[in-house]
Design an enzyme around this catalytic site. Structure first.
Site, PDB file in Angstrom:
ATOM      1  N   ASP A 106      12.514   1.245  -3.818  1.00  0.00           N
ATOM      2  CA  ASP A 106      11.951  -0.099  -3.650  1.00  0.00           C
ATOM      3  C   ASP A 106      12.827  -1.165  -4.282  1.00  0.00           C
ATOM      4  O   ASP A 106      13.451  -0.937  -5.325  1.00  0.00           O
ATOM      5  CB  ASP A 106      10.572  -0.186  -4.337  1.00  0.00           C
ATOM      6  CG  ASP A 106       9.521   0.669  -3.655  1.00  0.00           C
ATOM      7  OD1 ASP A 106       9.658   0.933  -2.451  1.00  0.00           O
ATOM      8  OD2 ASP A 106       8.554   1.061  -4.342  1.00  0.00           O
ATOM      9  N   LYS A 162      11.486   7.638  -0.192  1.00  0.00           N
ATOM     10  CA  LYS A 162      10.501   6.805   0.507  1.00  0.00           C
ATOM     11  C   LYS A 162      11.078   5.411   0.690  1.00  0.00           C
ATOM     12  O   LYS A 162      11.618   4.826  -0.244  1.00  0.00           O
ATOM     13  CB  LYS A 162       9.206   6.727  -0.304  1.00  0.00           C
ATOM     14  CG  LYS A 162       8.127   5.904   0.386  1.00  0.00           C
ATOM     15  CD  LYS A 162       6.819   5.978  -0.349  1.00  0.00           C
ATOM     16  CE  LYS A 162       6.678   4.937  -1.415  1.00  0.00           C
ATOM     17  NZ  LYS A 162       6.500   3.566  -0.934  1.00  0.00           N
ATOM     18  N   ASP A 208       7.224   4.088   4.761  1.00  0.00           N
ATOM     19  CA  ASP A 208       5.961   3.585   4.202  1.00  0.00           C
ATOM     20  C   ASP A 208       5.630   2.152   4.654  1.00  0.00           C
ATOM     21  O   ASP A 208       5.508   1.246   3.833  1.00  0.00           O
ATOM     22  CB  ASP A 208       6.065   3.665   2.660  1.00  0.00           C
ATOM     23  CG  ASP A 208       4.771   3.318   1.952  1.00  0.00           C
ATOM     24  OD1 ASP A 208       3.686   3.476   2.552  1.00  0.00           O
ATOM     25  OD2 ASP A 208       4.837   2.879   0.792  1.00  0.00           O
ATOM     26  N   LYS A 236       2.822   1.394   5.959  1.00  0.00           N
ATOM     27  CA  LYS A 236       1.349   1.303   5.849  1.00  0.00           C
ATOM     28  C   LYS A 236       0.763   0.589   7.071  1.00  0.00           C
ATOM     29  O   LYS A 236       0.145  -0.480   6.959  1.00  0.00           O
ATOM     30  CB  LYS A 236       0.934   0.601   4.553  1.00  0.00           C
ATOM     31  CG  LYS A 236       1.384   1.333   3.299  1.00  0.00           C
ATOM     32  CD  LYS A 236       0.775   0.721   2.052  1.00  0.00           C
ATOM     33  CE  LYS A 236       1.191   1.428   0.785  1.00  0.00           C
ATOM     34  NZ  LYS A 236       2.616   1.248   0.428  1.00  0.00           N
ATOM     35  N   LEU A 237       0.946   1.203   8.225  1.00  0.00           N
ATOM     36  CA  LEU A 237       0.510   0.578   9.477  1.00  0.00           C
ATOM     37  C   LEU A 237      -1.003   0.351   9.475  1.00  0.00           C
ATOM     38  O   LEU A 237      -1.771   1.224   9.055  1.00  0.00           O
ATOM     39  CB  LEU A 237       0.911   1.452  10.668  1.00  0.00           C
ATOM     40  CG  LEU A 237       2.403   1.755  10.813  1.00  0.00           C
ATOM     41  CD1 LEU A 237       2.654   2.636  12.045  1.00  0.00           C
ATOM     42  CD2 LEU A 237       3.220   0.470  10.918  1.00  0.00           C
ATOM     43  N   PRO A 269      -5.220   0.241  17.680  1.00  0.00           N
ATOM     44  CA  PRO A 269      -4.571   1.514  18.014  1.00  0.00           C
ATOM     45  C   PRO A 269      -3.323   1.367  18.885  1.00  0.00           C
ATOM     46  O   PRO A 269      -2.314   2.031  18.632  1.00  0.00           O
ATOM     47  CB  PRO A 269      -5.684   2.283  18.730  1.00  0.00           C
ATOM     48  CG  PRO A 269      -6.939   1.756  18.118  1.00  0.00           C
ATOM     49  CD  PRO A 269      -6.688   0.296  17.868  1.00  0.00           C
ATOM     50  N   THR A 295      -1.117  -1.013  19.129  1.00  0.00           N
ATOM     51  CA  THR A 295       0.023  -1.524  18.369  1.00  0.00           C
ATOM     52  C   THR A 295       0.549  -0.453  17.418  1.00  0.00           C
ATOM     53  O   THR A 295       1.761  -0.281  17.265  1.00  0.00           O
ATOM     54  CB  THR A 295      -0.399  -2.808  17.613  1.00  0.00           C
ATOM     55  OG1 THR A 295      -0.870  -3.723  18.590  1.00  0.00           O
ATOM     56  CG2 THR A 295       0.733  -3.425  16.844  1.00  0.00           C
ATOM     57  N   GLN A 341       0.550  -1.266 -11.570  1.00  0.00           N
ATOM     58  CA  GLN A 341      -0.084   0.008 -11.231  1.00  0.00           C
ATOM     59  C   GLN A 341      -1.258   0.251 -12.181  1.00  0.00           C
ATOM     60  O   GLN A 341      -1.097   0.190 -13.397  1.00  0.00           O
ATOM     61  CB  GLN A 341       0.913   1.170 -11.334  1.00  0.00           C
ATOM     62  CG  GLN A 341       1.972   1.194 -10.242  1.00  0.00           C
ATOM     63  CD  GLN A 341       1.448   1.657  -8.885  1.00  0.00           C
ATOM     64  OE1 GLN A 341       0.283   1.443  -8.556  1.00  0.00           O
ATOM     65  NE2 GLN A 341       2.299   2.271  -8.102  1.00  0.00           N
TER      66      GLN A 341
HETATM   67  O1  C5P Z   1       7.501   2.209  -8.840  1.00  0.00           O
HETATM   68  P1  C5P Z   1       6.303   3.061  -8.572  1.00  0.00           P
HETATM   69  O2  C5P Z   1       6.477   4.495  -8.994  1.00  0.00           O
HETATM   70  O3  C5P Z   1       5.026   2.435  -9.066  1.00  0.00           O
HETATM   71  O4  C5P Z   1       6.250   3.082  -6.946  1.00  0.00           O
HETATM   72  C1  C5P Z   1       5.175   3.590  -6.252  1.00  0.00           C
HETATM   73  C2  C5P Z   1       5.399   3.461  -4.791  1.00  0.00           C
HETATM   74  O5  C5P Z   1       4.284   4.047  -4.116  1.00  0.00           O
HETATM   75  C3  C5P Z   1       5.497   2.045  -4.238  1.00  0.00           C
HETATM   76  O6  C5P Z   1       6.481   2.072  -3.212  1.00  0.00           O
HETATM   77  C4  C5P Z   1       4.150   1.730  -3.606  1.00  0.00           C
HETATM   78  O7  C5P Z   1       4.221   0.937  -2.469  1.00  0.00           O
HETATM   79  C5  C5P Z   1       3.675   3.124  -3.207  1.00  0.00           C
HETATM   80  N1  C5P Z   1       2.228   3.325  -3.146  1.00  0.00           N
HETATM   81  C6  C5P Z   1       1.360   3.143  -4.217  1.00  0.00           C
HETATM   82  N2  C5P Z   1       0.014   3.378  -4.087  1.00  0.00           N
HETATM   83  C7  C5P Z   1      -0.460   3.806  -2.899  1.00  0.00           C
HETATM   84  C8  C5P Z   1       0.408   3.989  -1.817  1.00  0.00           C
HETATM   85  C9  C5P Z   1       1.765   3.754  -1.984  1.00  0.00           C
HETATM   86  O8  C5P Z   1       1.820   2.792  -5.316  1.00  0.00           O
HETATM   87  N3  C5P Z   1      -1.734   4.108  -2.792  1.00  0.00           N
END
Ligand code: C5P
Length: 247
Positions: A10, A32, A58, A60-61, A65, A67, A194
């Site tokens: 990311d 990812k 990722d 996240k669509l 349906p 599209t 997070q």
């Molecule tokens: O940097 P970090 O370990 O927090 O990255 C987590 C990755 O997981 C990010 O790319 C985020 O978009 C993804 N993600 C998330 N929670 C979810 C789905 C995906 O943190 N439920």
């Protein structure tokens, strides 16, 4: 040990992402791509990353349906191994993604099977935010979305490892692979965005199939390289698996 680590590439340039993928190739299960898909274009990003392991796209669509069908075809044709859709888009929408992935695979067997992953509740949401935004407690919403994913024929769900112990009580979810982001080792810098985080140990003990780890690896603490971070995580995973098999 099956390597469960998927590195979230990311917030970096395509050059930086590839440099890191090159360094970590063979040390992790795969990579990812999220903003990288926008930066390089999904087809280029995925085709390039395929050289370095499993590719999890990722985007996240979340759409109607038809599209989702069109967009899934792009990711599947580029050779994506795992593709995320938002479970909140509904069963029909998830089914459209699964059906399209199947169609693409049957048309071109040289491509890998694109396994659909339904994102349940983002790991950045806490209880209160989940209640406000999604109208229920985290566990109830994750369970509802996971069951919908099963009904749609989806292979994987994305959730916090915090919910796994609860989900493990529901046999109808047994066949779903559990992909868990929000993994922060004890030694890693804590990310303020997070909320439902766990350590690699907890995730493995609770039967996570894949650990999606971004910043703990891409922005390791002072004095540690990304490769050091991966090695520390893998040691932790190995110890957790040994403890699990001893139980
Ligand atoms: O940097 P970090 O370990 O927090 O990255 C987590 C990755 O997981 C990010 O790319 C985020 O978009 C993804 N993600 C998330 N929670 C979810 C789905 C995906 O943190 N439920």
């Amino acid at each position: 040990m099956i390597n469960p680590v998927i590195v979230a590439l990311d917030g970096m340039s395509s050059e930086k992402a590839l440099e890191l993928a090159e360094t970590l190739k063979g040390q992790v299960a795969g990579f990812k791509a999220n903003d990288l898909l926008d930066l390089a274009g999904p087809t280029t990003a995925i085709k390039t990353l395929r050289r370095y392991g499993i590719v999890m796209a990722d985007p996240k669509l979340h759409d109607i349906p038809n599209t989702v069908r069109n967009r899934t075809a792009i990711y599947a044709n580029a050779g994506t191994n795992i593709l995320t859709v938002q479970a909140s888009g509904g069963i029909e929408m998830m089914r459209a993604a699964v059906a399209t992935a199947e169609e693409v695979y049957h048309k071109n067997k040289n491509l890998p099977w694109t396994s659909i992953a339904a994102v349940t509740v983002l790991t950045s949401l806490n209880e209160e935010e989940c209640q406000i935004n999604l109208g229920g407690p985290v566990k109830a919403k994750v369970l509802q979305y996971a069951r919908n994913a099963v009904l749609a024929g989806v292979d994987n769900i994305v959730c916090s490892a915090k919910e796994l112990e609860f989900l493990n009580k529901f046999p109808e979810l047994n066949l779903l692979a559990k992909i868990t982001p929000g993994i922060t080792p004890e030694w890693a810098n804590k990310s303020v965005d997070q909320k439902r985080i766990t350590t690699p140990t907890t995730a493995i003990k609770n039967d996570a199939s894949f650990l999606v780890i971004g910043r703990a690896i891409t922005k390791p603490p002072e004095g540690m390289t990304s490769l050091d971070a991966v090695q520390r995580i893998l040691t932790e995973v190995e110890t957790a698996e040994e403890m699990k098999s001893d139980e």
